[in-house]
Design a protein around this motif. Structure first.
Motif, PDB file in Angstrom:
ATOM      1  N   SER B 103      50.545  36.387  30.059  1.00  0.00           N
ATOM      2  CA  SER B 103      49.545  35.399  29.631  1.00  0.00           C
ATOM      3  C   SER B 103      48.561  35.102  30.755  1.00  0.00           C
ATOM      4  O   SER B 103      48.887  35.276  31.934  1.00  0.00           O
ATOM      5  CB  SER B 103      50.244  34.116  29.177  1.00  0.00           C
ATOM      6  N   VAL B 104      47.350  34.650  30.371  1.00  0.00           N
ATOM      7  CA  VAL B 104      46.291  34.415  31.371  1.00  0.00           C
ATOM      8  C   VAL B 104      46.751  33.511  32.502  1.00  0.00           C
ATOM      9  O   VAL B 104      46.399  33.723  33.652  1.00  0.00           O
ATOM     10  CB  VAL B 104      45.046  33.733  30.734  1.00  0.00           C
ATOM     11  N   GLY B 105      47.516  32.501  32.135  1.00  0.00           N
ATOM     12  CA  GLY B 105      47.944  31.516  33.122  1.00  0.00           C
ATOM     13  C   GLY B 105      48.852  32.094  34.196  1.00  0.00           C
ATOM     14  O   GLY B 105      49.047  31.505  35.252  1.00  0.00           O
ATOM     15  N   ARG B 106      49.473  33.270  33.908  1.00  0.00           N
ATOM     16  CA  ARG B 106      50.400  33.844  34.877  1.00  0.00           C
ATOM     17  C   ARG B 106      49.821  35.032  35.640  1.00  0.00           C
ATOM     18  O   ARG B 106      50.508  35.609  36.487  1.00  0.00           O
ATOM     19  CB  ARG B 106      51.700  34.280  34.171  1.00  0.00           C
ATOM     20  N   LYS B 108      47.602  35.127  37.919  1.00  0.00           N
ATOM     21  CA  LYS B 108      47.513  34.846  39.355  1.00  0.00           C
ATOM     22  C   LYS B 108      48.867  34.983  40.037  1.00  0.00           C
ATOM     23  O   LYS B 108      48.946  35.400  41.182  1.00  0.00           O
ATOM     24  CB  LYS B 108      46.921  33.456  39.584  1.00  0.00           C
TER      25      LYS B 108
END
Lengths: 441, 123
Positions: B103-106, B108
């Motif tokens: 997911s986008v949030g992970r 990084k």
């Protein structure tokens, strides 16, 4: 021309009745109306996806981040810019202030010259007056021709007169007061040519080919780069902008004048200025950092993220992306043709009225608006009577006091257009002006 | 969503490869994940011709994703040419972890290790 019957259906506000008359909205240079799809994007975001971006792992935060990032990509693409080059701000004014604080503070020094146009909006004048005050730099105005166009000869003369001193050139792509459209290619070419001459002179002098006494001492410190800032507030709503092909350094725009929400706009900055740190962040805090220690901070690696301090306005960014899509679907070439058609029709209809004196250019270069003086009646009184007929126009100095003062105009009345306006709206305006004559003359 | 917390991934993070300090490294770099504060320090010894990673050690604190991806990466880059290392992408890290997507949030978290190594050898 565009099919306004279809377009009007997308703008619920245009069905309003004002003072018993159907609304005729001709104040688009101040702000445009918003299509339903833009309002829906904003409300849908708050009703379904609202969460803070970038710092969460949960599903809503992921959705919000995705909406923010995909919207940003769409908006940057709409302006022909790299994703990195788009910095979100509230509006054009904030974008220009950003250039002053993020670039001007470290690049403008005492005795430097900033060239500004008398056509400029206050937001592109006051910011530079203040910077010049802080830096003891000089603000020099470029005038207009008798028909209200940017005076290219005066510009040439000032480029020459202040050669070596000029660090920044700013001007509006389209004048909000007169609709005068500046040909960016011509201006950029002149500025870049000036730079080249300076570089050659400098090189020759440094090799002692040209006598050192031929230039003043300060010439030797001269950095040949001149930065160009374009105020695109009035051009972005009407024409295709290809930022990466313009060879300008900064381009500022407001979302709300191009069918998008209020409170969101952009500053496009040429990538090189971000990579070399010539342009630095001017707002600091969360989001724009990579590491924070007690003694120092390292900014975000991402060139444009380092300019977004604090929680961004995700809903407005989403709304602006939908506005860009809306304009793209109409086709910016068609949007410009539509606007020029309305401007020319308004000019020809208004000229028939002997009480009306049109100000500004009358040829095909005029974009977005038509301004005029109704002889013997103050602009506010004109606008008040037009409002009684349901017609919304703007009256006053349109945030261009130096321009109005230089031309000895007390105030002007401005009708400005968008994609939903038709010739019928201009007919309503000319009819309304007959009422003005009846009451006051 | 795909279940990212597969058993071997958690094991990888709990028992990471090449974890620790290096006595005499050629290059050292520390990077933070700005959104959560995860941190990774990578030490590297280069081959005599300076074209390859001869040895790598790393230490860090963070989530399973950041630590497991650094662990698998440290195995992958050992002996690897610097030129090839600089071309590694998000897709390669996912592949090393046996994941299809993240997911986008992970993202990084996933890329903290890779970004640290690439920054290190780009110096």
């Amino acid at each position: 021309m565009l099919n306004t019957d279809n377009i009007i259906r997308n703008f619920p506000i245009l069905t309003r009745v004002i003072n018993g008359k159907k609304l005729v909205y001709l104040d688009n240079a101040a702000t445009s109306q918003k299509p339903f799809s833009v309002v829906e994007a904003i409300s849908s975001y708050y009703l379904n996806n609202n969460a803070n971006v970038h710092r969460g792992v949960h599903t809503l935060s992921d959705e919000s981040t995705t909406i923010f990032e995909t919207s940003k990509i769409k908006i940057a693409k709409f302006f022909g810019a790299k994703n990195n080059e788009l910095i979100f701000v509230r509006n054009t004014t904030e974008a220009i202030n950003g250039v002053a604080y993020g670039w001007g503070e470290q690049n403008i020094n005492s005795d430097d010259v900033i060239l500004v146009s008398i056509l400029d909006h206050h937001s592109n004048i006051v910011v530079w007056q203040e910077l010049c005050k802080r830096k003891k730099a000089r603000l020099i105005f470029v005038g207009i021709t008798s028909d209200g166009k940017f005076d290219v000869n005066d510009f040439d003369a000032k480029l020459k007169k202040f050669a070596g001193k000029i660090k920044l050139v700013v001007f509006p792509h389209v004048s909000n007061a007169l609709g005068s459209t500046i040909d960016l290619k011509i201006i950029v070419k002149k500025v870049r040519a000036t730079e080249k001459v300076r570089v050659v002179e400098k090189t020759l002098r440094s090799k002692n080919i040209v006598s050192k006494s031929s230039g003043s001492k300060s010439d030797f410190k001269f950095d040949s780069k001149i930065r160009i800032l374009v105020d695109g507030a009035q051009s972005a709503p009407h024409m295709k902008i290809n930022f990466d092909n313009l060879d300008v350094d900064f381009f500022a725009f407001s979302g709300h004048k191009m069918l998008g929400p209020m409170g969101i706009g952009g500053l496009l900055v040429r990538e090189e200025l971000l990579i070399t740190n010539e342009m630095r962040p001017w707002l600091f805090g969360g989001g724009m950092i990579a590491e924070v220690h007690e003694s120092h901070t390292i900014f975000n690696d991402n060139l444009s993220e380092r300019f977004v301090a604090g929680t961004p306005d995700v809903a407005s960014v989403a709304g602006l992306a939908v506005a860009c899509e809306y304009l793209e679907n109409l086709g910016m070439e068609n949007v410009l043709i539509h606007d020029h058609g309305l401007v020319q029709y308004a000019l020809s209809e208004l000229e028939k009225n002997k009480n009306v004196e049109i100000v500004g250019p009358k040829d095909e270069t005029r974009t977005g608006s038509v301004s005029f003086i109704f002889k013997g009646v103050h602009a506010h009184d004109v606008a008040q009577v037009l409002d009684s007929e349901g017609i919304a126009v703007r009256s006053g100095h349109h945030c261009t006091m130096p321009l109005h003062t230089s031309q000895k105009w007390i105030a002007t009345t401005r009708a400005s257009f968008q994609v939903y306006n038709s010739k019928a709206d201009i007919d309503a305006l000319t009819d309304g002006l007959k009422k003005v004559a009846k009451i006051f003359l | 969503m795909t279940d990212i917390y597969q058993e071997d991934l958690i094991d990888e993070a709990k028992n990471p490869n090449n974890y620790g300090e290096m006595a005499d490294p050629d290059l050292v770099s520390t990077q933070y994940n700005a959104s959560c504060g995860d941190v990774i320090t990578v030490s590297v010894k280069l081959s005599p011709d300076k074209l390859k990673i001869a040895d790598i050690k790393w230490k860090g604190q963070g989530c399973v994703i950041s630590q497991a991806s650094m662990s698998v990466l440290s195995e992958k880059v050992k002996g690897l040419e610097l030129e090839k290392l600089q071309k590694l992408t998000q897709k390669d890290v996912l592949q090393e972890l046996g994941l299809d997507e993240i997911s986008v949030g992970r993202v990084k978290c996933l890329l903290l290790g890779l970004n640290t190594i690439i920054k290190l050898v780009s110096k």
